[in-house]
Write a protein that holds these residues in place. Structure first.
Motif, PDB file in Angstrom:
ATOM      1  N   LYS A  32       0.832  -1.212   0.000  1.00 27.73           N
ATOM      2  CA  LYS A  32       0.000   0.000   0.000  1.00 27.73           C
ATOM      3  C   LYS A  32       0.858   1.250   0.000  1.00 27.73           C
ATOM      4  O   LYS A  32       2.011   1.241   0.413  1.00 27.73           O
ATOM      5  N   LYS A  41      -4.332   3.192  11.762  1.00 27.33           N
ATOM      6  CA  LYS A  41      -4.900   1.915  11.335  1.00 27.33           C
ATOM      7  C   LYS A  41      -4.472   1.587   9.913  1.00 27.33           C
ATOM      8  O   LYS A  41      -4.083   0.457   9.622  1.00 27.33           O
ATOM      9  N   ARG A  42      -4.516   2.555   9.018  1.00 26.80           N
ATOM     10  CA  ARG A  42      -4.113   2.304   7.624  1.00 26.80           C
ATOM     11  C   ARG A  42      -2.639   1.929   7.548  1.00 26.80           C
ATOM     12  O   ARG A  42      -2.257   1.021   6.811  1.00 26.80           O
ATOM     13  N   ASP A  45      -2.277  -1.569   8.861  1.00 26.54           N
ATOM     14  CA  ASP A  45      -2.756  -2.520   7.854  1.00 26.54           C
ATOM     15  C   ASP A  45      -1.731  -2.720   6.746  1.00 26.54           C
ATOM     16  O   ASP A  45      -1.574  -3.812   6.213  1.00 26.54           O
ATOM     17  N   ALA A  46      -1.025  -1.661   6.390  1.00 26.59           N
ATOM     18  CA  ALA A  46      -0.046  -1.722   5.301  1.00 26.59           C
ATOM     19  C   ALA A  46       1.251  -2.391   5.726  1.00 26.59           C
ATOM     20  O   ALA A  46       1.779  -3.242   5.013  1.00 26.59           O
ATOM     21  N   GLY A  48       2.081  -3.492   9.186  1.00 21.10           N
ATOM     22  CA  GLY A  48       2.108  -4.255  10.429  1.00 21.10           C
ATOM     23  C   GLY A  48       2.756  -3.455  11.548  1.00 21.10           C
ATOM     24  O   GLY A  48       2.883  -2.238  11.477  1.00 21.10           O
TER      25      GLY A  48
END
Length: 97
Positions: A32, A41-42, A45-46, A48
């Motif tokens: 990402k 959060k993003r 998610d991308a 870790g």
């Protein structure tokens, strides 16, 4: 050695610019693209869990943000800087030469 490189980068280069890396408003982390305005959060998610976290302290001694440092190779790093509300305000890639 890796800790010494990270410490040097954080102490002397910051996010503003240095000869050892490239500065931009976006960076690829995992599959990402992370950019200013993204949330914790993003980023999580991308990429870790980051290799290291570091508090960003303001002139008055209060914590005003946080740097998340990701090791992306044997001698390369990405630093994602968050403001106090958990929003990305800067990203930077570094390579240890």
């Amino acid at each position: 050695m890796r800790f010494a490189v990270i410490a040097f980068v954080l102490l002397y280069a910051g996010l503003a610019g240095a000869d050892t890396g490239s500065s931009s408003s976006t960076v690829r982390l995992g599959s990402k693209v992370i950019s200013a305005g993204d949330t914790e959060k993003r980023v999580m998610d991308a990429g870790g869990e980051p290799s290291r976290r570091r508090a960003v302290i303001g002139r008055n001694g209060a914590q005003i943000g946080e740097d998340w440092i990701y090791s992306t190779g044997p001698s390369s790093y990405i630093i994602v800087r968050f403001n106090g509300e958990g929003m990305v305000i800067g990203v930077r890639g570094f390579t240890d030469r």
